[in-house]
Enzyme design. Structure first.
Site, PDB file in Angstrom:
ATOM      1  N   GLU A   1       0.881  -1.174   0.000  1.00 17.44           N
ATOM      2  CA  GLU A   1       0.000   0.000   0.000  1.00 17.44           C
ATOM      3  C   GLU A   1       0.907   1.210   0.000  1.00 17.44           C
ATOM      4  O   GLU A   1       1.657   1.433   0.948  1.00 17.44           O
ATOM      5  CB  GLU A   1      -0.929  -0.021   1.221  1.00 17.44           C
ATOM      6  CG  GLU A   1      -2.025   1.023   1.167  1.00 17.44           C
ATOM      7  CD  GLU A   1      -1.566   2.370   1.697  1.00 17.44           C
ATOM      8  OE1 GLU A   1      -1.214   3.244   0.857  1.00 17.44           O
ATOM      9  OE2 GLU A   1      -1.542   2.553   2.919  1.00 17.44           O
ATOM     10  N   LEU A   2       0.867   2.000  -1.082  1.00 18.82           N
ATOM     11  CA  LEU A   2       1.909   2.996  -1.336  1.00 18.82           C
ATOM     12  C   LEU A   2       1.394   4.430  -1.386  1.00 18.82           C
ATOM     13  O   LEU A   2       2.007   5.285  -1.993  1.00 18.82           O
ATOM     14  CB  LEU A   2       2.617   2.648  -2.651  1.00 18.82           C
ATOM     15  CG  LEU A   2       3.273   1.272  -2.680  1.00 18.82           C
ATOM     16  CD1 LEU A   2       3.798   0.960  -4.067  1.00 18.82           C
ATOM     17  CD2 LEU A   2       4.386   1.173  -1.652  1.00 18.82           C
ATOM     18  N   GLY A   3       0.265   4.685  -0.737  1.00 18.69           N
ATOM     19  CA  GLY A   3      -0.194   6.069  -0.641  1.00 18.69           C
ATOM     20  C   GLY A   3      -1.148   6.478  -1.742  1.00 18.69           C
ATOM     21  O   GLY A   3      -1.523   5.688  -2.606  1.00 18.69           O
TER      22      GLY A   3
ATOM     23  N   CYS B   1      -3.132   7.650   4.378  1.00 19.29           N
ATOM     24  CA  CYS B   1      -2.893   7.388   2.962  1.00 19.29           C
ATOM     25  C   CYS B   1      -4.119   7.669   2.107  1.00 19.29           C
ATOM     26  O   CYS B   1      -4.003   8.010   0.928  1.00 19.29           O
ATOM     27  CB  CYS B   1      -2.448   5.947   2.772  1.00 19.29           C
ATOM     28  SG  CYS B   1      -3.531   4.732   3.566  1.00 19.29           S
TER      29      CYS B   1
ATOM     30  N   GLN C   1       8.574  15.010   8.846  1.00 18.51           N
ATOM     31  CA  GLN C   1       7.259  15.202   8.240  1.00 18.51           C
ATOM     32  C   GLN C   1       6.758  16.626   8.444  1.00 18.51           C
ATOM     33  O   GLN C   1       6.126  17.207   7.555  1.00 18.51           O
ATOM     34  CB  GLN C   1       6.261  14.203   8.823  1.00 18.51           C
ATOM     35  CG  GLN C   1       4.894  14.228   8.170  1.00 18.51           C
ATOM     36  CD  GLN C   1       4.943  13.901   6.681  1.00 18.51           C
ATOM     37  OE1 GLN C   1       5.853  13.208   6.224  1.00 18.51           O
ATOM     38  NE2 GLN C   1       4.002  14.433   5.925  1.00 18.51           N
ATOM     39  N   PHE C   2       7.033  17.198   9.577  1.00 13.46           N
ATOM     40  CA  PHE C   2       6.697  18.596   9.870  1.00 13.46           C
ATOM     41  C   PHE C   2       7.317  19.526   8.822  1.00 13.46           C
ATOM     42  O   PHE C   2       6.637  20.369   8.225  1.00 13.46           O
ATOM     43  CB  PHE C   2       7.202  18.931  11.273  1.00 13.46           C
ATOM     44  CG  PHE C   2       7.124  20.371  11.674  1.00 13.46           C
ATOM     45  CD1 PHE C   2       5.930  20.926  12.111  1.00 13.46           C
ATOM     46  CD2 PHE C   2       8.260  21.172  11.647  1.00 13.46           C
ATOM     47  CE1 PHE C   2       5.865  22.257  12.522  1.00 13.46           C
ATOM     48  CE2 PHE C   2       8.210  22.497  12.055  1.00 13.46           C
ATOM     49  CZ  PHE C   2       7.011  23.042  12.477  1.00 13.46           C
TER      50      PHE C   2
ATOM     51  N   LYS D   1       8.426  18.670   5.873  1.00 13.19           N
ATOM     52  CA  LYS D   1       7.909  18.342   4.547  1.00 13.19           C
ATOM     53  C   LYS D   1       6.578  19.041   4.286  1.00 13.19           C
ATOM     54  O   LYS D   1       6.367  19.611   3.203  1.00 13.19           O
ATOM     55  CB  LYS D   1       7.730  16.824   4.426  1.00 13.19           C
ATOM     56  CG  LYS D   1       7.106  16.388   3.105  1.00 13.19           C
ATOM     57  CD  LYS D   1       6.846  14.880   3.091  1.00 13.19           C
ATOM     58  CE  LYS D   1       6.087  14.472   1.843  1.00 13.19           C
ATOM     59  NZ  LYS D   1       5.746  13.029   1.840  1.00 13.19           N
TER      60      LYS D   1
ATOM     61  N   GLU E   1       1.609  13.601  -2.763  1.00 14.76           N
ATOM     62  CA  GLU E   1       1.033  13.337  -1.445  1.00 14.76           C
ATOM     63  C   GLU E   1       1.745  14.185  -0.395  1.00 14.76           C
ATOM     64  O   GLU E   1       2.962  14.108  -0.236  1.00 14.76           O
ATOM     65  CB  GLU E   1       1.175  11.854  -1.106  1.00 14.76           C
ATOM     66  CG  GLU E   1       0.477  11.456   0.172  1.00 14.76           C
ATOM     67  CD  GLU E   1       0.564   9.959   0.439  1.00 14.76           C
ATOM     68  OE1 GLU E   1      -0.441   9.377   0.888  1.00 14.76           O
ATOM     69  OE2 GLU E   1       1.629   9.369   0.190  1.00 14.76           O
ATOM     70  N   ILE E   2       0.976  14.975   0.338  1.00 19.89           N
ATOM     71  CA  ILE E   2       1.536  15.873   1.342  1.00 19.89           C
ATOM     72  C   ILE E   2       1.601  15.200   2.705  1.00 19.89           C
ATOM     73  O   ILE E   2       2.534  15.374   3.470  1.00 19.89           O
ATOM     74  CB  ILE E   2       0.716  17.173   1.424  1.00 19.89           C
ATOM     75  CG1 ILE E   2       0.747  17.891   0.066  1.00 19.89           C
ATOM     76  CG2 ILE E   2       1.232  18.078   2.538  1.00 19.89           C
ATOM     77  CD1 ILE E   2      -0.149  19.112  -0.010  1.00 19.89           C
ATOM     78  N   PHE E   3       0.576  14.439   3.051  1.00 20.97           N
ATOM     79  CA  PHE E   3       0.510  13.726   4.329  1.00 20.97           C
ATOM     80  C   PHE E   3       0.496  14.699   5.501  1.00 20.97           C
ATOM     81  O   PHE E   3       1.207  14.548   6.484  1.00 20.97           O
ATOM     82  CB  PHE E   3       1.682  12.745   4.452  1.00 20.97           C
ATOM     83  CG  PHE E   3       1.280  11.404   5.015  1.00 20.97           C
ATOM     84  CD1 PHE E   3       0.390  10.603   4.331  1.00 20.97           C
ATOM     85  CD2 PHE E   3       1.796  10.955   6.222  1.00 20.97           C
ATOM     86  CE1 PHE E   3       0.022   9.359   4.853  1.00 20.97           C
ATOM     87  CE2 PHE E   3       1.433   9.726   6.745  1.00 20.97           C
ATOM     88  CZ  PHE E   3       0.540   8.924   6.055  1.00 20.97           C
TER      89      PHE E   3
END
Length: 248
Positions: free
Chosen positions: A15-17, A49, A96-97, A99, A146-148
Protein backbone atom coordinates in the site's frame (compact mmCIF):
# COMPACT_ATOMS: atom_id res chain seq x y z
CA UNK A 1 9.88 -6.40 -4.45
CA UNK A 2 13.50 -6.31 -5.61
CA UNK A 3 14.59 -8.55 -2.74
CA UNK A 4 11.74 -11.00 -3.42
CA UNK A 5 12.64 -11.18 -7.11
CA UNK A 6 16.31 -11.84 -6.32
CA UNK A 7 15.56 -14.53 -3.75
CA UNK A 8 12.52 -16.82 -3.92
CA UNK A 9 9.84 -14.67 -5.60
CA UNK A 10 7.91 -14.42 -2.35
CA UNK A 11 4.65 -12.56 -3.08
CA UNK A 12 4.16 -9.16 -1.47
CA UNK A 13 1.29 -6.75 -0.96
CA UNK A 14 2.04 -3.05 -0.99
CA UNK A 15 0.00 0.00 0.00
CA UNK A 16 1.91 3.00 -1.34
CA UNK A 17 -0.19 6.07 -0.64
CA UNK A 18 -2.51 8.21 -2.68
CA UNK A 19 -3.78 11.60 -3.79
CA UNK A 20 -7.48 10.89 -3.52
CA UNK A 21 -10.12 13.10 -5.16
CA UNK A 22 -13.22 14.10 -3.22
CA UNK A 23 -15.88 15.27 -5.69
CA UNK A 24 -18.68 17.60 -4.56
CA UNK A 25 -21.45 17.78 -7.16
CA UNK A 26 -23.76 20.76 -7.70
CA UNK A 27 -26.73 19.12 -5.93
CA UNK A 28 -24.78 18.36 -2.74
CA UNK A 29 -25.80 19.61 0.68
CA UNK A 30 -22.96 22.08 1.15
CA UNK A 31 -22.87 21.89 4.95
CA UNK A 32 -22.71 18.09 4.83
CA UNK A 33 -20.08 18.23 2.09
CA UNK A 34 -17.91 20.58 4.15
CA UNK A 35 -18.02 18.25 7.15
CA UNK A 36 -17.13 15.23 5.01
CA UNK A 37 -14.24 17.11 3.35
CA UNK A 38 -13.00 18.27 6.74
CA UNK A 39 -12.85 14.68 7.97
CA UNK A 40 -11.28 13.47 4.72
CA UNK A 41 -8.38 15.93 4.96
CA UNK A 42 -7.74 16.59 8.66
CA UNK A 43 -8.27 13.13 10.17
CA UNK A 44 -5.11 12.07 12.03
CA UNK A 45 -3.47 15.42 11.18
CA UNK A 46 -3.75 14.56 7.50
CA UNK A 47 -1.37 11.64 8.02
CA UNK A 48 -3.50 9.05 6.31
CA UNK A 49 -2.89 7.39 2.96
CA UNK A 50 -6.56 7.71 1.95
CA UNK A 51 -6.82 11.45 2.70
CA UNK A 52 -9.20 13.20 0.29
CA UNK A 53 -6.73 15.99 -0.25
CA UNK A 54 -7.95 17.04 -3.72
CA UNK A 55 -11.40 18.50 -3.15
CA UNK A 56 -13.16 19.08 -6.49
CA UNK A 57 -16.19 21.37 -6.10
CA UNK A 58 -18.73 22.22 -8.79
CA UNK A 59 -18.47 25.83 -9.90
CA UNK A 60 -22.10 26.62 -8.96
CA UNK A 61 -21.44 26.02 -5.25
CA UNK A 62 -17.69 26.64 -5.18
CA UNK A 63 -17.70 30.01 -3.40
CA UNK A 64 -20.19 28.86 -0.77
CA UNK A 65 -18.22 25.69 -0.14
CA UNK A 66 -14.90 27.53 0.19
CA UNK A 67 -16.35 30.04 2.66
CA UNK A 68 -17.87 27.32 4.84
CA UNK A 69 -14.80 25.08 4.63
CA UNK A 70 -12.64 27.91 5.99
CA UNK A 71 -15.14 28.59 8.77
CA UNK A 72 -15.19 24.90 9.71
CA UNK A 73 -11.39 24.60 9.73
CA UNK A 74 -11.15 27.66 12.01
CA UNK A 75 -13.06 25.63 14.62
CA UNK A 76 -10.43 22.88 14.61
CA UNK A 77 -8.86 22.60 18.06
CA UNK A 78 -5.10 22.08 17.83
CA UNK A 79 -3.01 20.98 20.77
CA UNK A 80 -1.95 18.11 22.99
CA UNK A 81 -3.98 15.11 21.72
CA UNK A 82 -4.11 13.67 25.25
CA UNK A 83 -6.19 16.64 26.39
CA UNK A 84 -10.01 16.48 26.18
CA UNK A 85 -11.50 18.41 23.29
CA UNK A 86 -8.33 18.52 21.18
CA UNK A 87 -8.99 17.50 17.56
CA UNK A 88 -5.55 17.85 15.96
CA UNK A 89 -2.18 16.91 17.37
CA UNK A 90 1.34 17.24 15.97
CA UNK A 91 2.86 15.68 12.87
CA UNK A 92 4.69 12.44 13.57
CA UNK A 93 8.24 13.88 13.54
CA UNK A 94 10.35 16.82 12.43
CA UNK A 95 10.98 15.35 8.99
CA UNK A 96 7.26 15.20 8.24
CA UNK A 97 6.70 18.60 9.87
CA UNK A 98 9.30 20.17 7.58
CA UNK A 99 7.91 18.34 4.55
CA UNK A 100 4.38 19.67 5.08
CA UNK A 101 5.62 23.24 5.54
CA UNK A 102 7.67 22.85 2.36
CA UNK A 103 4.58 21.83 0.39
CA UNK A 104 2.72 24.84 1.74
CA UNK A 105 5.49 27.00 0.29
CA UNK A 106 5.10 25.15 -3.02
CA UNK A 107 1.42 26.06 -3.03
CA UNK A 108 2.20 29.73 -2.54
CA UNK A 109 4.93 29.61 -5.17
CA UNK A 110 2.65 28.04 -7.78
CA UNK A 111 -0.08 30.63 -7.31
CA UNK A 112 -2.67 28.84 -5.18
CA UNK A 113 -4.70 31.12 -2.92
CA UNK A 114 -3.81 30.51 0.75
CA UNK A 115 -7.02 31.13 2.66
CA UNK A 116 -6.17 29.73 6.06
CA UNK A 117 -3.19 28.54 8.07
CA UNK A 118 0.09 27.85 6.37
CA UNK A 119 2.29 28.15 9.46
CA UNK A 120 3.46 26.10 12.41
CA UNK A 121 1.28 26.31 15.52
CA UNK A 122 2.50 27.06 19.05
CA UNK A 123 6.03 27.49 20.35
CA UNK A 124 7.06 23.84 20.64
CA UNK A 125 6.30 20.52 19.01
CA UNK A 126 5.56 19.68 15.38
CA UNK A 127 2.13 21.31 15.11
CA UNK A 128 0.85 22.81 11.85
CA UNK A 129 -2.20 25.02 11.46
CA UNK A 130 -5.15 23.61 9.49
CA UNK A 131 -4.41 24.93 6.01
CA UNK A 132 -6.67 25.59 3.02
CA UNK A 133 -5.73 26.55 -0.54
CA UNK A 134 -8.32 27.58 -3.13
CA UNK A 135 -7.90 28.15 -6.88
CA UNK A 136 -5.67 25.08 -7.05
CA UNK A 137 -4.78 23.82 -10.53
CA UNK A 138 -4.02 20.24 -11.57
CA UNK A 139 -0.41 20.97 -12.51
CA UNK A 140 0.49 22.46 -9.11
CA UNK A 141 2.76 20.38 -6.91
CA UNK A 142 0.26 20.37 -4.04
CA UNK A 143 -2.32 18.82 -6.40
CA UNK A 144 -0.01 16.12 -7.72
CA UNK A 145 2.02 14.88 -4.76
CA UNK A 146 1.03 13.34 -1.44
CA UNK A 147 1.54 15.87 1.34
CA UNK A 148 0.51 13.73 4.33
CA UNK A 149 -0.48 16.72 6.41
CA UNK A 150 -3.40 19.02 7.30
CA UNK A 151 -3.59 20.75 3.91
CA UNK A 152 -6.80 20.98 1.86
CA UNK A 153 -6.58 21.84 -1.84
CA UNK A 154 -9.88 22.99 -3.37
CA UNK A 155 -10.31 22.79 -7.15
CA UNK A 156 -13.20 24.00 -9.32
CA UNK A 157 -14.89 21.98 -12.08
CA UNK A 158 -17.79 22.39 -14.52
CA UNK A 159 -18.90 19.02 -15.87
CA UNK A 160 -18.95 15.41 -14.77
CA UNK A 161 -16.84 14.41 -17.78
CA UNK A 162 -14.22 16.97 -16.79
CA UNK A 163 -14.03 15.90 -13.15
CA UNK A 164 -13.74 12.22 -14.08
CA UNK A 165 -10.76 12.98 -16.30
CA UNK A 166 -9.13 15.24 -13.74
CA UNK A 167 -9.88 12.95 -10.82
CA UNK A 168 -8.04 10.15 -12.62
CA UNK A 169 -5.17 12.44 -13.62
CA UNK A 170 -2.78 11.11 -11.01
CA UNK A 171 -0.22 8.35 -10.63
CA UNK A 172 -2.18 7.15 -7.59
CA UNK A 173 -5.49 5.33 -7.23
CA UNK A 174 -6.09 4.46 -3.59
CA UNK A 175 -9.36 6.19 -2.72
CA UNK A 176 -12.03 8.63 -3.87
CA UNK A 177 -15.14 10.30 -2.51
CA UNK A 178 -18.39 11.44 -4.11
CA UNK A 179 -21.00 13.76 -2.62
CA UNK A 180 -24.29 13.95 -4.51
CA UNK A 181 -28.01 13.30 -4.09
CA UNK A 182 -28.27 11.67 -7.53
CA UNK A 183 -27.68 7.90 -7.40
CA UNK A 184 -27.11 7.75 -11.16
CA UNK A 185 -24.37 10.36 -10.92
CA UNK A 186 -22.87 8.56 -7.94
CA UNK A 187 -22.82 5.25 -9.80
CA UNK A 188 -21.30 6.78 -12.92
CA UNK A 189 -18.54 8.46 -10.95
CA UNK A 190 -17.85 5.42 -8.78
CA UNK A 191 -17.41 3.21 -11.84
CA UNK A 192 -15.30 5.77 -13.69
CA UNK A 193 -12.80 6.67 -10.99
CA UNK A 194 -9.70 4.48 -10.97
CA UNK A 195 -9.52 3.97 -7.22
CA UNK A 196 -9.56 0.96 -4.93
CA UNK A 197 -12.12 2.41 -2.49
CA UNK A 198 -14.87 4.88 -3.39
CA UNK A 199 -17.06 6.46 -0.71
CA UNK A 200 -20.46 7.94 -1.57
CA UNK A 201 -21.76 10.65 0.78
CA UNK A 202 -19.28 9.61 3.48
CA UNK A 203 -15.54 9.17 3.89
CA UNK A 204 -13.14 6.83 5.71
CA UNK A 205 -15.97 4.48 6.72
CA UNK A 206 -14.66 0.90 6.73
CA UNK A 207 -14.87 -2.46 8.42
CA UNK A 208 -12.69 -5.54 8.77
CA UNK A 209 -14.28 -7.11 5.69
CA UNK A 210 -13.71 -4.06 3.45
CA UNK A 211 -10.82 -4.78 1.05
CA UNK A 212 -8.18 -2.04 1.06
CA UNK A 213 -5.79 -1.45 -1.79
CA UNK A 214 -5.10 0.75 -4.76
CA UNK A 215 -4.84 1.06 -8.51
CA UNK A 216 -1.74 2.25 -10.36
CA UNK A 217 1.14 3.40 -8.13
CA UNK A 218 -0.95 3.10 -4.96
CA UNK A 219 0.08 -0.51 -4.55
CA UNK A 220 -0.35 -4.19 -5.24
CA UNK A 221 -2.93 -6.57 -3.77
CA UNK A 222 -5.61 -6.04 -1.14
CA UNK A 223 -5.71 -6.17 2.64
CA UNK A 224 -8.70 -7.19 4.81
CA UNK A 225 -11.78 -9.17 3.89
CA UNK A 226 -11.83 -12.30 1.77
CA UNK A 227 -9.69 -10.60 -0.89
CA UNK A 228 -6.97 -10.06 1.70
CA UNK A 229 -6.87 -13.81 2.41
CA UNK A 230 -6.09 -14.56 -1.22
CA UNK A 231 -2.60 -13.14 -0.74
CA UNK A 232 -1.82 -16.07 1.56
CA UNK A 233 -3.34 -18.83 -0.57
CA UNK A 234 -2.17 -20.83 -3.56
CA UNK A 235 -4.41 -22.34 -6.22
CA UNK A 236 -3.88 -26.01 -7.00
CA UNK A 237 -5.42 -27.83 -9.96
CA UNK A 238 -5.83 -31.61 -9.62
CA UNK A 239 -6.82 -33.62 -12.70
CA UNK A 240 -7.92 -37.28 -12.51
CA UNK A 241 -9.23 -39.42 -15.38
CA UNK A 242 -12.80 -40.65 -15.01
CA UNK A 243 -13.09 -44.34 -15.86
CA UNK A 244 -16.41 -45.66 -17.14
CA UNK A 245 -18.15 -42.34 -16.57
CA UNK A 246 -21.81 -42.29 -17.69
CA UNK A 247 -21.26 -38.78 -19.04
CA UNK A 248 -18.54 -39.78 -21.46
Amino acid sequence: MEAAAKSNLKPVTLELGGKSPLIVMDDADVDKAVNIAHLAVYHNMGQICLAGSRVFVHESIYDEFVKKAVARAKQQVVGDPFQPGVQQGPQIDKMQFDKVLKYIQYGKRDGANLLLGGNYWGDKGFYIEPTIFSDVQDDMQIAKEEIFGPVMSILKFKTIEEVIERGNKTIYGLGAGIITKDIDVANRLARSLRAGTVWINCYLAASADSPLGGYKMSGIGREYGSYGLQNYLQVKCIITPLQHSPWL
